[in-house]
Structures are given as C-alpha cells and as structure tokens.
Scaffold this active site. Structure first.
Site, mmCIF file in Angstrom:
data_model
loop_
_atom_site.group_PDB
_atom_site.id
_atom_site.type_symbol
_atom_site.label_atom_id
_atom_site.label_comp_id
_atom_site.label_asym_id
_atom_site.label_seq_id
_atom_site.Cartn_x
_atom_site.Cartn_y
_atom_site.Cartn_z
ATOM 1 N N ASN A 1 4.858 133.390 10.980
ATOM 2 C CA ASN A 1 4.735 134.095 12.256
ATOM 3 C C ASN A 1 6.141 134.545 12.656
ATOM 4 O OD1 ASN A 1 4.369 134.921 14.860
ATOM 5 N ND2 ASN A 1 3.295 133.072 15.549
ATOM 6 N N ARG B 1 1.055 136.553 10.363
ATOM 7 C CA ARG B 1 0.508 137.008 11.638
ATOM 8 C C ARG B 1 1.093 138.391 11.906
ATOM 9 N NH1 ARG B 1 2.404 135.713 17.638
ATOM 10 N NH2 ARG B 1 0.676 136.668 18.713
ATOM 11 N N GLU C 1 -4.104 128.728 15.753
ATOM 12 C CA GLU C 1 -3.977 130.065 15.166
ATOM 13 C C GLU C 1 -3.490 130.001 13.723
ATOM 14 O OE1 GLU C 1 -1.924 131.072 18.970
ATOM 15 O OE2 GLU C 1 -2.606 133.090 18.523
ATOM 16 N N HIS D 1 -4.125 138.057 20.837
ATOM 17 C CA HIS D 1 -4.567 136.654 20.696
ATOM 18 C C HIS D 1 -5.914 136.575 19.963
ATOM 19 C CE1 HIS D 1 -2.277 135.462 24.652
ATOM 20 N NE2 HIS D 1 -1.500 135.258 23.592
ATOM 21 N N ARG E 1 4.642 137.522 32.498
ATOM 22 C CA ARG E 1 4.075 138.875 32.632
ATOM 23 C C ARG E 1 3.178 138.951 33.864
ATOM 24 N NH1 ARG E 1 2.168 138.350 26.911
ATOM 25 N NH2 ARG E 1 3.945 138.916 25.600
#
Ligand code: AMP
Length: 418
Positions: free
Chosen positions: A25, A109, A401, A198, A259
């Site tokens: 990742n 990823r 993940e 996601h 965010r």
C-alpha cells in the site's frame, strides 16, 4: 504452510507451493506492507516505512512467525524505491525474501481505477498506462501507487503484480447515484462522477456482516459505516454497492478526521474570491477540516477525553460528526428500502462505543437500537450490538483491507501457480 527448509529457495529440489502474497500500500509519503500465507491467511510479516523523502524516515518491521520480532530503523529513505528495497531487505533478513519461490504475487492497493477497473487485474503495460491516465482525478494517490508498482516490478520482474482498486466495489452503483447533476458534456470531458473509495473495506465488511447474520451476501441489504481517519458509508444491496458517500475524490460525504465531507461547493468560490488560492482551499478542506478543523483533534479518543472534561468545542465537533452519520443512515435506509444490518468498522467504528451509541440513538423509527452492554464490550471479533428484539441488526465488523487485497490477488493468480 511452506517448510522452513524451502525459505530462500536455493537448495531444495522440491517444488515449493507458491502460496504467499505480498500486499503493498504505497501512499504519498509512506509504504505499508504485509506478507501473508494464503493457505491459512496467517500474516508472516508486516511493516511500514513512513516520512519517505525526509531526514527522519522510519521503518518498522515486524516478523510474526517463529517468535515475533520487531525492528526499527530511523534515517533518510530518499524515495519509494529506497523504501521498498529497505522493506525487501528486512523480509530477507527474516528468511522471507522476495526471491522466495513461495511468493505467488504482489498485490497493490490502487486508489483510483475509474470506470474501467471493476475487478482486480494482473498489471501489464496497458493497465499501468490506464492507472496513469487516471492521475488527474486522483493526483494525491495514483502517482504513489504507480511508483510502488514500478519498483516492485523492478525487484521481481517475473512475478505477477495485481492491482486491487479502492473504487472497484462501487462501480455497480446505478448511473442515477453516480452522476452529479451538472452539465453532462462537461462532466464526461473531465471524467467527473462519483467513484467512491474504501471499496475493498466495504466489500469485505459487507460480506462478513452477511456471514455474521448467517446469510449469504445476496440475501441481505446492509449499510456499512467505515469510520477511520477517512470515513465513508455505503449501501450494499444483495452484495452489490448501490450508493456510497465519497465522490469524485474522498472529500465528499461524512465528517472525517481532517476532511470536511459534504459542503456547499459555493464555499470554495467564496473563499477564492476572498483571496485564497485553489491549493490553499484544497489543503483547508482535506487537511484542516473535519474533526481537526472543528476542535483541533482528529483522534476520537482524545475528543471523548476532552468531552468528559467539559470541553464544549470537542462536544460540538462530536455532535456534528454524529449528526452527519445519522443523516447518511437515514438516507441509505431510504435508498435500500429494507435494511438487514448497519455495520460499523475501521478505527472509530470498531473502537468507539460512544460514537456507535450516539449514531443509532433516536433511530428506533428505522428499527435500529443498540444494547448498551453489548456495545461496551471491547472485542476484535465480528459481533452484534443490537438487542435480540431489534428489527435491524447493528454490528461491529473489524475491517481487513490487506487480507481482502491478498485474497483477491491470490484468487486471480493462485490457479496459475498451484
Ligand atoms: P483508521 O484510519 O481506521 O486507522 O482509524 C484511525 C482513527 O481511529 C483514529 O484517528 C482514532 O480517531 C480512531 N481510533 C483508534 N482507536 C480508537 C479507540 N480505541 N477509541 C476510539 N477511537 C479510536
């Protein structure tokens, strides 16, 4: 599992089962990696290189087999290539090197796969070109992913490299959910639409939630709330995503650690006319907003601690965060029509009982309730936190993940190698 004598693969004449997957990742300034044995899904090693490009880069590597061991290196790591080489050295020092014949593939990823990549793919030149073509819609993420892929290819040119896309799970969204209501020609010319992110987590968690309910994914409708530092919701009907809260970029939707989530786009024109540059507004909304913008902290533990001490700014930030969650739960209940479960996952969703309780409280009209005792039990296992009598299940399902990327990677290349 592969026998230790086969490690390194130099002397053994026996064919080694290629049953390991390295998951990479690559972020803008960090690389995370995990080496998994796919015969039983155990993790053999995990690591992180962070602050790449700085003087104080840090590598933390943990071997998880043969008596766990963690090693740490601090010192400049110039770029992603150097980071991956350092990670490869650490793996080799544990007898888990990238040259091992047990390694079946490297799974990457990749954040943005646009509309084209609806499934994981084995990376070839053409795939890499398409990931590059998507850089304008994912300027912060795809370039780092590309560097990670190129470096891994240079280290093991013979090995299949697989891209697993954050956006793929959301490509099943109907057009009326994915399209913004703006001029169609302009939108299409700039590939502007809602892609969602996601996705690997939403796919994994929605599947696990069905398992927890003793049903198949096709039989259930679930709302997944992935509440980490980044946060997103999805509505999954019969195993297919029909709505998600992130959009063209991960900025849309829920209130996140840094965010803003949903905001009137006119705020940006207003700030621009007041003298802020586009880049400054980008930083404001992506890095200095959300919980950190509202109260100065983005860690839910710290926010809860401040609330317990009577801090009003922290309490307001918490209320804004929860209010947005409730709006999405309500909206997605309407989108799905029938909801079988609301599922919490990721750092906040898995660990913060107060967030789960506050988000569900008052939604009895939607058939939702939380059992205070079940909700308070700390656990790393998938579990129900709703009372038996509740019409809709409320669940906590830890996301994974990396495992999902490894499973998808191995499914794609495993047949060819075994
Ligand atoms: P993630 O992005 O999934 O790693 O989630 C990171 C976020 O999870 C942190 O910023 C915290 O807000 C939150 N978090 C992690 N551990 C806990 C905990 N024990 N209780 C509450 N929040 C937590």
């Amino acid at each position: 599992m592969t026998t230790p004598t086969a490690e390194g693969g130099t002397a053994s004449p026996v064919t080694v089962a290629a049953n390991r997957v390295l998951v990479l990742n690559s972020g803008s300034s960090s690389v995370k990696y995990q080496l998994l044995d796919m015969s039983d899904h155990t993790r053999l090693a995990v690591g992180l290189v962070e602050r790449i490009g700085e003087e104080t880069s840090r590598l933390v590597h943990t071997r998880l087999v043969g008596g766990g061991l963690t090693r740490e290196r601090i010192g400049p790591v110039a770029d992603h290539e150097a980071a991956l080489k350092a990670a490869a050295e650490e793996l080799a020092a544990d007898g888990l090197g990238l040259d091992s014949p047990a390694l079946a593939a490297i799974g990457h990823r990749v954040v943005h796969g646009g509309l084209r990549f609806t499934e994981p793919v084995v990376i070839d030149d053409e795939v890499l070109e398409e990931i590059e073509r998507l850089v304008p819609v994912a300027p912060l993420h795809n370039p780092a992913n590309i560097v990670g892929i190129r470096t891994a290819q240079a280290l093991r040119p013979d090995l299949p490299q697989v891209a697993v896309f954050d956006t793929a799970f959301h490509t099943t969204m109907p057009e009326y959910a994915a399209r913004y209501a703006i001029d169609v020609e302009t939108a299409d010319a700039h590939r502007i639409r809602r892609y969602g992110f996601h996705g690997t987590s939403h796919a994994y968690v929605s599947r696990k939630a069905a398992e927890l309910l003793g049903r198949t994914p096709e039989e259930v409708n679930v709302i997944v709330l992935h509440l980490g530092n980044g946060a997103s919701a999805s509505a999954v009907a019969g195993g297919r995503c029909v709505e998600t809260s992130m959009g063209l970029t991960p900025l849309e939707g829920l209130v996140m650690g840094t965010r803003s989530g949903d905001i009137d786009p006119a705020v940006t024109f207003h700030l621009e006319r007041a003298g802020m540059s586009t880049d400054e507004i980008d930083v404001l909304l992506n890095k200095k907003s959300g919980l950190v913008g509202l109260c100065g902290d983005n860690d839910m533990r710290e926010i809860r601690r401040r609330i317990d001490e009577g801090d009003e700014r922290a309490a307001l930030a918490f209320d804004i965060y929860v209010h947005r969650l409730k709006k999405y739960i309500g909206a997605y209940s309407a989108v799905l029509g029938r909801v079988d479960a609301v599922v919490f996952t990721a750092g906040v969703g898995e660990n913060s009982a107060p967030v789960r309780e506050a988000a569900i409280t008052g939604l009895e009209g939607l058939g939702l309730a939380v059992d205070a005792e079940l909700n308070a039990v700390p656990s790393g296992a998938p579990r129900l936190i709703s009372p038996d009598c509740a019409r809709v299940a409320v669940a906590v399902v830890p996301t994974d993940e990396e495992l999902e990327i490894a499973v998808q990677t191995f499914a794609l290349v495993g047949q060819a190698h075994n």
